[in-house]
Scaffold this active site. Structure first.
Site, PDB file in Angstrom:
ATOM      1  N   ASP A  16      -6.366 -12.386  -3.064  1.00 54.97           N
ATOM      2  CA  ASP A  16      -6.298 -10.942  -2.935  1.00 54.97           C
ATOM      3  C   ASP A  16      -5.740 -11.108  -4.782  1.00 54.97           C
ATOM      4  OD1 ASP A  16      -5.049  -8.642  -2.048  1.00 54.97           O
ATOM      5  OD2 ASP A  16      -3.465  -9.397  -1.311  1.00 54.97           O
TER       6      ASP A  16
ATOM      7  N   ASP B  88      -1.213 -19.982  -1.595  1.00 57.47           N
ATOM      8  CA  ASP B  88      -0.363 -19.450  -3.819  1.00 57.47           C
ATOM      9  C   ASP B  88       0.839 -20.248  -3.737  1.00 57.47           C
ATOM     10  OD1 ASP B  88       0.306 -17.620  -2.223  1.00 57.47           O
ATOM     11  OD2 ASP B  88       0.593 -16.592  -3.954  1.00 57.47           O
ATOM     12  N   GLY B  89       0.907 -20.621  -2.054  1.00 62.37           N
ATOM     13  CA  GLY B  89       2.840 -21.015  -1.823  1.00 62.37           C
ATOM     14  C   GLY B  89       3.404 -20.034  -2.315  1.00 62.37           C
TER      15      GLY B  89
ATOM     16  N   ALA C 204       2.692  -8.270  -3.650  1.00 60.80           N
ATOM     17  CA  ALA C 204       2.041  -6.938  -4.312  1.00 60.80           C
ATOM     18  C   ALA C 204       0.582  -7.755  -4.932  1.00 60.80           C
ATOM     19  CB  ALA C 204       2.589  -6.154  -5.219  1.00 60.80           C
ATOM     20  N   GLY C 205       0.245  -7.955  -3.730  1.00 57.60           N
ATOM     21  CA  GLY C 205      -1.372  -9.425  -4.482  1.00 57.60           C
ATOM     22  C   GLY C 205      -0.582 -10.230  -4.375  1.00 57.60           C
TER      23      GLY C 205
ATOM     24  N   HIS D  77       0.459  -1.315  -0.206  1.00 60.05           N
ATOM     25  CA  HIS D  77      -0.108   0.177  -0.194  1.00 60.05           C
ATOM     26  C   HIS D  77       1.089   1.589   0.459  1.00 60.05           C
ATOM     27  CE1 HIS D  77      -4.287  -1.809   0.865  1.00 60.05           C
ATOM     28  NE2 HIS D  77      -3.149  -3.108   1.594  1.00 60.05           N
TER      29      HIS D  77
ATOM     30  N   HIS E 255      -2.654  -5.573   7.459  1.00 63.19           N
ATOM     31  CA  HIS E 255      -2.071  -4.469   7.881  1.00 63.19           C
ATOM     32  C   HIS E 255      -1.496  -3.733   9.354  1.00 63.19           C
ATOM     33  CE1 HIS E 255      -1.320  -4.799   3.307  1.00 63.19           C
ATOM     34  NE2 HIS E 255      -2.159  -5.416   3.644  1.00 63.19           N
TER      35      HIS E 255
ATOM     36  N   ASN F 289      -0.148 -12.404   7.320  1.00 61.94           N
ATOM     37  CA  ASN F 289       0.177 -11.911   5.924  1.00 61.94           C
ATOM     38  C   ASN F 289      -0.236  -9.775   6.377  1.00 61.94           C
ATOM     39  OD1 ASN F 289      -0.303 -13.392   3.393  1.00 61.94           O
ATOM     40  ND2 ASN F 289       1.933 -12.923   4.108  1.00 61.94           N
TER      41      ASN F 289
END
Length: 381
Positions: free
Chosen positions: A274, A247-248, A308-309, A142, A194, A218
Site C-alpha cells: 500500500d 509494517d508495524g 494514508a498508505g 480516501h 473500505h 484496515n
C-alpha cells in the site's frame, strides 16, 4: 539469445531451498535449475558470493514510489518511475494503484497501465483500482466527496477495459452482487475493502464472485464473537485471498499471527505495501488530493492522524513478517511472490524459480537486504 548462469547462492524456488545449484537464464526465462556441477562448459557465470536467490516479489497494491503518486501521474512514465523505485526493493511485478478520484483520472490510470503492459514497462503487471465505489463509514484516507455507488455507466466502462490483471476494490454497500458477478465474469478481480459490510453481506459478495479482500483488518468491519464482520468472513472462507500491510503500524503483529493461523485455505494472506511516493526517496511530505501527508517514524498520516498508505517496501514486509511476526522466512517469501501470483492467476510463469518461468529474481544477502534484482532476465539493480 543471451544465456548466463547465476551461481554461488542458495536458491529458494518457491517451495524448497537448494544448495550448490545454479539458475541458467536464457533471454527472459529460466532455462533450467541444475546442480552447479552440471552447468554447460563455457557458459557465462555470474558469481553471487552467497546469500539467497528467491522469486521476485509481486505487490498488488502500490499507490506510488520514487516521489511519484499514481493519481497525480496516471501515465506510462509515472508507472515506469514507480516500478523502478520498487524494483530496488525486490518487487519485479506490481499493480500500480489508483485510489478514489474523478472518473477521468481513474480511466486515465487504466489506459496508462494498458499502454505500459503493451510496451513492456519492466515491473508493470496490470492495474489496481481502489475506489471510488467504497463506504463513507470506512473511507480511511480516501476523499469522501468522491466516494459514490457504481452506476450502470461505470460498470460498462470497466467491462470495456482490456488490461488484465485488473483488480478492483469495492464495498458491497456501493456495488451490487449482480454487478460483482458481471465484473468477475469479464476477468476482473473484485476485492472487498473500505466497507462496513457484515458477515452475511460479505459472504453474499464472495458468492457473487469477489475473491479478495483489500488490506485485511484496515478500513473494514471487524471481528466480534457475535458479529464476525468482513474480517471473520475472510478468515472463514477458503476461496478468499487477502492482502495485509506488515509494517508495524497498520496491524499488530499478534493480529497478523492470529490471522495466519485462522485463515481457511486454499486462499492465503499476501504481503502488500500500500506504498506511497515516499518509498525510495528522502522527502517526508506529499499531498493526496490536496491534503498534506507527512512521514514520521515510518508512519504516513493526514493532519488528523488518519493513516494514508504506507512507507513500506516488499523486502521490508518480508523482514517484518519473519523477524517480528515469527513467520518462517520461506513462507514470508511465498507471501510476497507465489501467493499473489496464484491469486492473480499468473502463477504459470511467476512466483517460482523453475524451468520455463520468467526470470524475475531477487538476490538477498545474508542480512536479508536486496543485493540484486533481475526482471525478465535483465539486471535492474
Amino acid at each position: 539469445m543471451e544465456r548466463f548462469a547465476l551461481v554461488g547462492a542458495d536458491i529458494f524456488d518457491g517451495e524448497i531451498r537448494r544448495s550448490a545449484h545454479a539458475l541458467v537464464i536464457a533471454g527472459e526465462r529460466i532455462a533450467v535449475l541444475v546442480p552447479e556441477g552440471k552447468l554447460p562448459a563455457g557458459i557465462d557465470r555470474v558469481e553471487l558470493g552467497g546469500g539467497l536467490l528467491a522469486p521476485g516479489f509481486i505487490d498488488i497494491q502500490v499507490n506510488g514510489g520514487g516521489g511519484v503518486l499514481f493519481n497525480d501521474a496516471p501515465t506510462v512514465d509515472g508507472i515506469a518511475a514507480i516500478c523502478a523505485a520498487h524494483a530496488r526493493f525486490g518487487s519485479t511485478a506490481l499493480l500500480p494503484t489508483v485510489i478514489t478520484d474523478r472518473p477521468d483520472v481513474t480511466f486515465a490510470a487504466i489506459a496508462a497501465a494498458t499502454r505500459a503492459v503493451d510496451a513492456g514497462v519492466r515491473g508493470c503487471l496490470g492495474v489496481h483500482v481502489e475506489g471510488p465505489f467504497l463506504s463513507q463509514a470506512r473511507k480511511g484516507a480516501h476523499d469522501p466527496s468522491l466516494i459514490r455507488s457504481m452506476t450502470e455507466e461505470d460498470l460498462q466502462a470497466l467491462l470495456a477495459t482490456t488490461v488484465r490483471p485488473l483488480l478492483l476494490t469495492v464495498a458491497p454497500e456501493s456495488v451490487t452482487a449482480a454487478r460483482i458477478g458481471r465484473l468477475t465474469a469479464a476477468g476482473i478481480h473484485v476485492s472487498l475493502g473500505h466497507t462496513e459490510a457484515d458477515f452475511d453481506t460479505a459472504n453474499a459478495a464472495f458468492a457473487a464472485g469477489a475473491g479478495g479482500v483489500t488490506h485485511l483488518f484496515n478500513a473494514m468491519s471487524q471481528f466480534g464473537h457475535r458479529t464476525p464482520g468482513l474480517v471473520g468472513a475472510t478468515l472463514a472462507n477458503g476461496d478468499v485471498w487477502c492482502g495485509i500491510i506488515a509494517d508495524g503500524h497498520h496491524v499488530h503483529p499478534a493480529a497478523i499471527a492470529l490471522a495466519l493461523r485462522a485463515k481457511t485455505g486454499p486462499g492465503r494472506l499476501m504481503a502488500i505495501t500500500d506504498a506511497m511516493p515516499t518509498v525510495g526517496v528522502d522527502d517526508d511530505v506529499f499531498h493526496l488530493g490536496g491534503r498534506r501527508v507527512e512521514r514520521r517514524d515510518g508512519r504516513l498520516t493526514l493532519e488528523d492522524g488518519t493513516l494514508a498508505g504506507s512507507d513500506l517496501s516488499m523486502i521490508g514486509a518480508v523482514r517484518y513478517l519473519a523477524d517480528t511476526v515469527g513467520v518462517d522466512l520461506d513462507e514470508a517469501l511465498r507471501m510476497a511472490s507465489l501467493y499473489p501470483a496464484q491469486y492473480l492467476g499468473v502463477d504459470a510463469d511467476r512466483g517460482r524459480l523453475a524451468d520455463g518461468f520468467r526470470a524475475d529474481i531477487v538476490h538477498l544477502d545474508d542480512a536479508r537486504d536486496v543485493a540484486g534484482v533481475w526482471i525478465g532476465g535483465v539486471f535492474v539493480g
